[in-house]
Design a protein around this motif. Structure first.
Motif, PDB file in Angstrom:
ATOM      1  N   LEU A 118       9.396   0.296  -4.209  1.00 44.37           N
ATOM      2  CA  LEU A 118       9.118  -1.294  -4.998  1.00 44.37           C
ATOM      3  C   LEU A 118      10.203  -2.316  -4.473  1.00 44.37           C
ATOM      4  CD1 LEU A 118       7.459  -2.626  -7.115  1.00 44.37           C
ATOM      5  CD2 LEU A 118       8.895  -1.387  -8.774  1.00 44.37           C
ATOM      6  N   LEU A 119      11.261  -2.003  -4.720  1.00 43.79           N
ATOM      7  CA  LEU A 119      12.342  -3.239  -4.219  1.00 43.79           C
ATOM      8  C   LEU A 119      12.221  -3.589  -3.054  1.00 43.79           C
ATOM      9  CD1 LEU A 119      15.526  -1.498  -5.949  1.00 43.79           C
ATOM     10  CD2 LEU A 119      14.044  -3.244  -6.917  1.00 43.79           C
ATOM     11  N   LEU A 120      11.898  -2.558  -1.973  1.00 48.29           N
ATOM     12  CA  LEU A 120      11.956  -3.119  -0.679  1.00 48.29           C
ATOM     13  C   LEU A 120      10.439  -4.255  -0.597  1.00 48.29           C
ATOM     14  CD1 LEU A 120      12.690   0.091   1.356  1.00 48.29           C
ATOM     15  CD2 LEU A 120      14.110  -2.195   1.006  1.00 48.29           C
ATOM     16  N   SER A 121       9.561  -3.552  -0.824  1.00 43.76           N
ATOM     17  CA  SER A 121       8.288  -4.520  -1.058  1.00 43.76           C
ATOM     18  C   SER A 121       8.362  -5.816  -1.696  1.00 43.76           C
ATOM     19  CB  SER A 121       6.997  -3.742  -1.693  1.00 43.76           C
ATOM     20  OG  SER A 121       6.844  -2.600  -0.889  1.00 43.76           O
ATOM     21  N   ILE A 122       8.935  -5.792  -2.770  1.00 44.32           N
ATOM     22  CA  ILE A 122       9.114  -7.077  -3.272  1.00 44.32           C
ATOM     23  C   ILE A 122      10.223  -8.105  -2.670  1.00 44.32           C
ATOM     24  CG2 ILE A 122      10.016  -8.064  -5.634  1.00 44.32           C
ATOM     25  CD1 ILE A 122       7.426  -6.735  -5.892  1.00 44.32           C
ATOM     26  N   VAL A 123      10.983  -7.556  -2.071  1.00 40.03           N
ATOM     27  CA  VAL A 123      11.988  -8.183  -1.146  1.00 40.03           C
ATOM     28  C   VAL A 123      11.052  -8.637  -0.095  1.00 40.03           C
ATOM     29  CG1 VAL A 123      13.846  -8.238   0.454  1.00 40.03           C
ATOM     30  CG2 VAL A 123      14.247  -7.106  -1.948  1.00 40.03           C
ATOM     31  N   GLY A 124      10.270  -7.939   0.532  1.00 39.74           N
ATOM     32  CA  GLY A 124       9.531  -8.472   1.709  1.00 39.74           C
ATOM     33  C   GLY A 124       8.445  -9.602   1.112  1.00 39.74           C
ATOM     34  N   LEU A 125       7.805  -9.390  -0.136  1.00 35.68           N
ATOM     35  CA  LEU A 125       6.903 -10.459  -0.433  1.00 35.68           C
ATOM     36  C   LEU A 125       7.701 -11.640  -0.737  1.00 35.68           C
ATOM     37  CD1 LEU A 125       4.092 -10.969  -1.388  1.00 35.68           C
ATOM     38  CD2 LEU A 125       4.752 -10.008  -3.779  1.00 35.68           C
ATOM     39  N   GLY A 150       0.643  -1.063  -0.046  1.00 40.84           N
ATOM     40  CA  GLY A 150       0.091   0.057   0.168  1.00 40.84           C
ATOM     41  C   GLY A 150       0.933   1.232  -0.268  1.00 40.84           C
ATOM     42  N   LEU A 151       1.981   1.152   0.697  1.00 40.74           N
ATOM     43  CA  LEU A 151       2.612   2.445   0.814  1.00 40.74           C
ATOM     44  C   LEU A 151       3.500   2.570  -0.392  1.00 40.74           C
ATOM     45  CD1 LEU A 151       4.226   2.130   4.405  1.00 40.74           C
ATOM     46  CD2 LEU A 151       2.427   3.654   3.600  1.00 40.74           C
ATOM     47  N   THR A 152       3.811   1.462  -1.085  1.00 41.69           N
ATOM     48  CA  THR A 152       4.668   1.639  -2.307  1.00 41.69           C
ATOM     49  C   THR A 152       3.666   2.172  -3.468  1.00 41.69           C
ATOM     50  OG1 THR A 152       6.007  -0.484  -1.745  1.00 41.69           O
ATOM     51  CG2 THR A 152       5.943  -0.001  -4.044  1.00 41.69           C
ATOM     52  N   VAL A 153       2.552   1.785  -3.472  1.00 42.23           N
ATOM     53  CA  VAL A 153       1.415   2.370  -4.354  1.00 42.23           C
ATOM     54  C   VAL A 153       1.712   3.945  -4.262  1.00 42.23           C
ATOM     55  CG1 VAL A 153      -1.012   2.670  -4.979  1.00 42.23           C
ATOM     56  CG2 VAL A 153       0.205   0.271  -4.607  1.00 42.23           C
ATOM     57  N   VAL A 154       1.596   4.353  -2.924  1.00 42.38           N
ATOM     58  CA  VAL A 154       1.459   5.966  -2.699  1.00 42.38           C
ATOM     59  C   VAL A 154       2.812   6.425  -3.418  1.00 42.38           C
ATOM     60  CG1 VAL A 154       1.357   7.779  -1.052  1.00 42.38           C
ATOM     61  CG2 VAL A 154       0.056   5.821  -0.768  1.00 42.38           C
TER      62      VAL A 154
END
Length: 848
Positions: free
Chosen positions: A734-741, A477-481
Motif C-alpha cells: 500500500l505504501l509503495l503504491s501510494i508513493v507511486g501514485l 492491482g497487486l496491492t489489492v491482492v
C-alpha cells in the motif's frame, strides 16, 4: 557467409561505444584474415584466436564502460538524492523479503538431503507394503520379490526416557529394521550401524545415537561406543554415532533395531504408527514405480478405500514427505513476496521514467554530440542495474531479519541438515540474479524512450504518460491482492484466537513425566508415583489445584476413537474421540460443568460395567435434547457399557468424551501431562514444581515444563507468523503504491503547468482542476483494482492453507482493502495537487 554472420553476432557482446567506433574495421580485418587462411585448419585456428580475443577483451570493455556509466549515475543521484533513497528502500524491502522466503524454499526443496541419491527414496501414503504384522522374514521376502524397490525401511517414532550412568532426559527414538542406514546410504560418524540379524528378537540390544546427543551426554568421547544406556528401563549398547546432519525421521536422537520387537522397549501407550520407506530400483521412474505399487497393493487386498481418491495409495518422494504442508505454504509466501517485488519494480520504474523525461534535454544534447540510441539505452540500463545492486546490498539487512522470522514457522519441518541460513551459494546466486533481473526489469521502461529524439514530441510524452499510468494501475492491482490476503488472514487468525476454548489457560502450569521400567511396569507402581507427585505438588505454596490428562487440550492430533450407542440402541453409534483425564481436570482448567459432576478418586473402584464418563454438551445433544437428561444413562462401546455422570461445556481441542483412568491418579498410558493451577505468576512456580516431581525419582526425566499460555502461543505461532507476514506485505504494498501514485500525479502537475495556466486563464478554478486530477487518479485505482479483485478471488483457494478459515472473508476482504487504498489515494492526489491552488496563470503561461 556464415562465419561473418557469427562474427557480427559476437560483436554485439561489446559495449555500444566500442561497437560504434570499431565494428566496421574489425569486420574488415576478420574478412581479410579469413580470406588468407589457406586450409580448414587455418580457419579453425583463426576462430580459436578470435574466440580467445573475445573472451579476454569483452569483459574488460564492459567493465570499463560500466564503471564510467556507474560514476555518471552516482553524480546524477547527488543532485536529487531523496527519490533515489526511496527507490533503494523499496528495492531493499522487496529483494530482502524474497531472499528470506527463498531461504525456506532452499532448505525444504532445493538443498540436498543427507542421504545417498535422495531422489530415489520414496514414502508410502494410504498403503503399508509390509502389512501390520511384519517380521524380518516377511520383509526379506517382500524385498526379494518387489518389482520396484531395491530396499525397504520400516520405522516407528516414539518418545522415550534415555539415561546413561546418571543423566535422565527425554528423547525421540526411532525403532527400525537393520537395513535402515544402508537403504538411506548413511554412514556412522563413529562406530558402526546395524548389521543383518540385529533386528531379530534376542539380538536387538544395540543402539545408534545422534551426534548432538553424543556431544551432550558424552562430550564427544569415542569411549561412548560400547557403553550401556537405558531406554525406558531397558538396557542397550551404543554401537555407533550418526553423522552431525542426520536426524531422520522427525528429528530423532536414538535408533534401535526393534521395529519388529514391540515389547522390547515399553512404549508410552496410545497409538504408535509404523511407516514404510523404500529406495527405487535404478533406472525406474516414479510413475513406473507407482504403477507397480498399485498392482501390488490390489493383489495384497489390504483394507484400503480404492474408490476414494483421498485414500488412493501412492508413492511420495521423500523430500515432499519431509516438507509436508510447509512446501505449499512456503511457495505461497514466495509468490506473495514476488508480488511485493513487482510493486517495488513498478514504483522504481515510474520514478526512473519521470527522471528520464526530465533529462530529455541532456539526452538530446548527447545524441547531437554523436551518442547513439544503443549507447543511451546502455547508460540508462546501467543506472538501473547499479540502483538495483545498491538496493540488493541494503536488502541483506532485511533478508537477515526475514530469515530469522521464517525460521520461526519453518523450524518444525526443517531438520539439522536443512538449517535456514544465508550462507550458501544458492542464496547468493538467487540474490545476485534477482538484483540483476530487477535492475533490467524496472530499467526497461525508461530505456524504451532513450534516443536522440527522446520525449520531444507530444505523442512521445503521451506514450510515456500512458506507461506511467499503466505502472501505477499494476501497482494498485497487486496491492489489492496482497492487502486483501492480509485482511483475510488477519480476520481468520483473530477469529481463531478469539474463539472460546472452553477452558482458562491463564495461571496454569503443565509438565510431562513418563515413568517406565522397573517398579513402574505395574499399575500399582505407576499409581504410587503419580499419587506421590500430586501430593507433593499440592503441598507447595500457591498451588490451588492439581490434575492430569493423557493429552493436552491444545490442538492435539492424538486421540482414541470409539463409537457409542445409548442404552444399547441399534445402529453403528456416534463416533467420539476419547480423552482420559484424572479427577479435578475440569475444575483445574475451569471448564464449566453444565450437568452432573466431575470425576472423583472413588470412581476408580467402580466395576467395569459401571465405569463413569463425562461428555460434552454437543455430544450429549446427539442422544437427548436436554443435556440434563443424559445423566445416569448408559453409553455402550466395544469395551462395554459406561455411565454418564456429567456434561461439560464444549472445549475446542478435547473430548467430546472424557473417561476416568483405571486407577485413582495414574492414567492408562506411560506419559501423563500434569496440570497445576497456581496463584500469581506461573513462571515463578515452574522451578519449584519441577524440582519436587524430579525428586521423587531422579531417574525419571521431568520435561516439557511450561505454562499453558506458552503452549497456546506455540500452537498459534505459525498462523500468527503467516498473518503478520501477509499484513506486513499488504502495508508495504500500500505504501509503495501510494508513493507511486503520488509521484505520478505530482509529476503530471509539473509537466502540465502550462496547460493548467491556460485552463485557469479561461476561467477554470483551482478546485475544479484538483478535482479533475483526483478523478484521473481514482480512475487509475479503479482500473488497477478490477483485475486485482479478480486475481484475489482466484487465489483465495490457497489462503486456507496458511490459516484455517481465511477464504471465508475473501469478498469482504477485497472491499475492505479497496477502502483504504481509495482514501489514501484521494489524500495523496489532493496533497500532490496542492500547488495548483497557488498557481499564477501569468507565470504558468510562460513555462516551457
Amino acid at each position: 557467409m556464415l562465419s561473418l554472420k557469427l562474427y557480427r553476432f559476437l560483436l554485439n557482446f561489446y559495449p555500444a561505444t566500442f561497437r560504434e567506433n570499431y565494428a566496421g574495421p574489425l569486420e574488415r580485418e576478420f574478412l581479410d584474415e579469413y580470406g588468407e587462411a589457406p586450409t580448414r585448419a587455418g580457419v579453425l585456428l583463426l576462430w580459436a584466436r578470435t574466440l580467445a580475443d573475445f573472451a579476454t577483451s569483452v569483459p574488460t570493455m564492459l567493465a570499463r564502460e560500466f564503471r564510467e556509466d556507474a560514476w555518471h549515475a552516482v553524480r546524477m543521484w547527488r543532485k536529487r538524492p531523496l527519490p533515489v533513497i526511496m527507490a533503494i528502500l523499496a528495492l531493499a524491502i522487496g529483494i530482502g523479503a524474497n531472499i528470506g522466503v527463498f531461504s525456506v524454499v532452499d532448505a525444504l526443496l532445493l538443498r540436498s538431503l543427507p542421504f545417498r541419491e535422495p531422489e530415489r527414496l520414496v514414502g508410502f501414503e494410504a498403503y503399508f507394503p509390509l502389512g501390520f504384522d511384519a517380521t524380518p522374514k516377511t520383509l526379506a521376502e517382500f524385498r526379494a520379490k518387489s518389482q520396484y524397490l531395491e530396499g525397504v525401511v520400516a520405522c516407528m517414532v516414539s518418545e522415550v526416557n534415555f539415561t546413561d550412568s546418571q543423566h535422565p532426559i527425554r528423547v525421540k527414538l526411532t525403532a527400525v529394521n537393520w537395513e535402515f542406514f544402508n537403504v538411506l546410504g548413511t554412514r556412522a560418524r563413529a562406530g558402526r550401524t546395524f548389521v543383518a540379524g540385529e533386528d531379530e528378537k534376542g539380538h536387538d540390544t544395540v543402539a545408534v545415537i545422534g551426534y548432538a546427543l553424543w556431544q551432550q551426554m558424552f562430550g564427544g568421547d569415542s569411549r561412548a561406543i560400547g557403553s550401556k544406556i537405558s531406554i525406558n528401563g531397558t538396557s542397550f549398547e551404543i554401537i555407533g554415532v550418526a553423522p552431525p546432519d542426520f536426524d531422520y525421521p522427525d528429528k530423532s536422537q536414538v535408533w534401535t533395531p526393534t521395529v519388529f520387537d514391540f515389547a522390547r522397549i515399553p512404549m508410552n501407550g496410545g497409538i504408535n504408527f509404523v511407516r514404510d520407506l523404500g529406495r527405487l530400483k535404478p533406472g525406474l521412474t516414479l510413475a513406473q514405480a507407482q504403477s507397480a505399487m498399485e498392482a501390488e497393493a490390489k493383489a495384497t487386498k489390504q483394507p484400503r478405500i480404492w474408490v476414494d481418491k483421498t485414500f488412493h495409495p501412492r508413492l511420495v518422494p521423500l523430500r515432499d514427505q519431509l516438507a509436508g504442508s510447509l512446501k505449499n505454504q512456503s511457495l505461497i509466501l514466495l509468490g506473495a513476496v514476488a508480488l511485493l517485488l513487482l510493486i517495488a519494480c513498478a514504483n522504481v520504474a515510474n520514478l526512473l521514467l519521470s527522471r528520464t523525461a526530465d533529462r530529455r534535454n541532456e539526452m538530446a544534447i548527447r545524441g547531437a554530440l554523436g551518442a547513439s540510441r544503443a549507447r543511451l539505452i546502455q547508460q540508462l540500463l546501467t543506472e538501473s542495474v547499479v540502483l538495483s545492486i545498491v538496493g540488493a546490498a541494503a536488502s541483506l539487512v532485511v533478508a537477515h531479519w526475514s530469515v530469522k522470522a521464517a525460521g520461526m514457522f519453518a523450524q518444525s519441518g526443517v531438520s539439522a541438515a536443512q538449517t535456514l541460513t544465508l550462507g550458501n551459494w544458492r542464496i547468493f546466486a538467487f540474490a545476485a540474479g534477482l538484483a540483476l533481473a530487477t535492475g533490467l526489469l524496472f530499467g526497461a521502461a525508461p530505456a524504451l524512450f532513450a534516443g536522440s529524439s527522446m520525449i520531444r514530441t507530444s505523442s512521445q510524452r503521451a506514450q510515456a504518460s500512458r506507461l506511467r499510468s499503466i505502472l501505477v494501475a499494476v501497482q494498485i492491482g497487486l496491492t489489492v491482492v496482497l492487502l486483501a490476503g492480509g485482511v483475510s488472514l488477519g480476520y481468520a487468525f483473530r477469529k481463531l484466537i478469539a474463539t472460546d476454548d472452553g477452558f482458562e489457560t491463564r495461571g496454569v502450569v503443565s509438565l510431562r513425566v513418563a515413568p517406565t521400567g522397573g517398579r513402574y511396569e505395574t499399575p500399582t507402581g505407576k499409581a504410587a508415583y503419580y499419587n506421590e507427585a500430586a501430593r507433593r505438588i499440592r503441598e507447595l505454596a500457591g498451588v490451588k489445584a492439581v490434575s492430569a490428562s493423557m493429552f493436552l487440550p491444545l490442538g492435539t492430533n492424538s486421540f482414541m476413537l470409539f463409537r457409542y450407542k445409548i442404552d444399547g440402541s441399534t445402529g453403528d453409534g456416534e463416533p467420539a474421540a476419547l480423552f482420559p483425564v484424572a479427577p479435578g481436570f475440569f475444575s483445574t482448567l475451569r471448564i464449566p460443568m453444565l450437568a452432573g459432576r466431575e470425576f472423583d478418586p472413588a470412581d476408580a473402584a467402580r466395576p467395569k460395567g459401571d465405569k463413569p464418563i463425562i461428555v460434552s454438551e454437543s455430544y450429549a445433544r446427539k442422544f437427548v435434547n436436554d443435556p440434563h437428561l443424559i445423566i445416569g444413562r448408559r453409553l455402550v462401546d466395544s469395551d462395554g457399557p459406561t455411565v454418564v455422570i456429567g456434561v461439560v461445556k464444549e472445549i475446542r481441542f478435547g473430548g467430546p468424551v472424557f473417561s476416568m483412568p483405571e486407577q485413582a491418579f495414574p492414567l492408562s498410558t506411560n506419559v501423563t501431562n500434569f496440570l497445576i493451577r497456581v496463584d500469581g505468576d506461573p513462571h515463578e512456580r515452574l522451578a519449584a514444581i519441577r524440582q519436587v516431581v524430579q525428586a521423587i525419582d531422579p531417574a525419571i526425566p521431568v520435561h516439557d515444563a511450561m505454562t499453558l499460555d506458552e503452549r497456546f502461543a506455540d500452537v498459534t505461532a505459525r498462523p500468527r507468523f503467516y498473518t503478520l507476514a501477509a499484513e506486513m506485505f499488504g502495508i508495504c504494498a500500500l505504501l509503495l503504491s501510494i508513493v507511486g501514485l503520488y509521484g505520478m500525479i505530482s509529476y503530471s502537475v509539473t509537466q502540465r503547468t502550462r496547460e493548467m495556466g491556460i485552463r485557469m486563464a479561461l476561467g477554470t478554478t483551482p478546485a475544479a482542476l484538483r478535482l479533475m486530477m483526483m478523478r484521473q487518479g481514482l480512475l487509475l485505482v479503479i482500473l488497477g483494482a478490477i483485475p486485482g479483485v479478480i486475481a484475489t478471488l482466484f487465489a483465495a483457494q490457497w489462503l486456507e492453507q496458511l490459516v484455517s478459515g481465511a477464504t471465508a472473508l475473501t469478498s469482504a476482504a477485497c472491499i475492505a482493502s479497496l477502502i483504504p487504498i481509495a482514501i489514501v489515494a484521494a489524500l495523496s492526489v489532493w496533497i500532490a495537487t496542492n500547488r495548483i491552488s497557488k498557481l499564477d496563470p501569468a507565470v504558468a503561461l510562460r513555462v516551457e
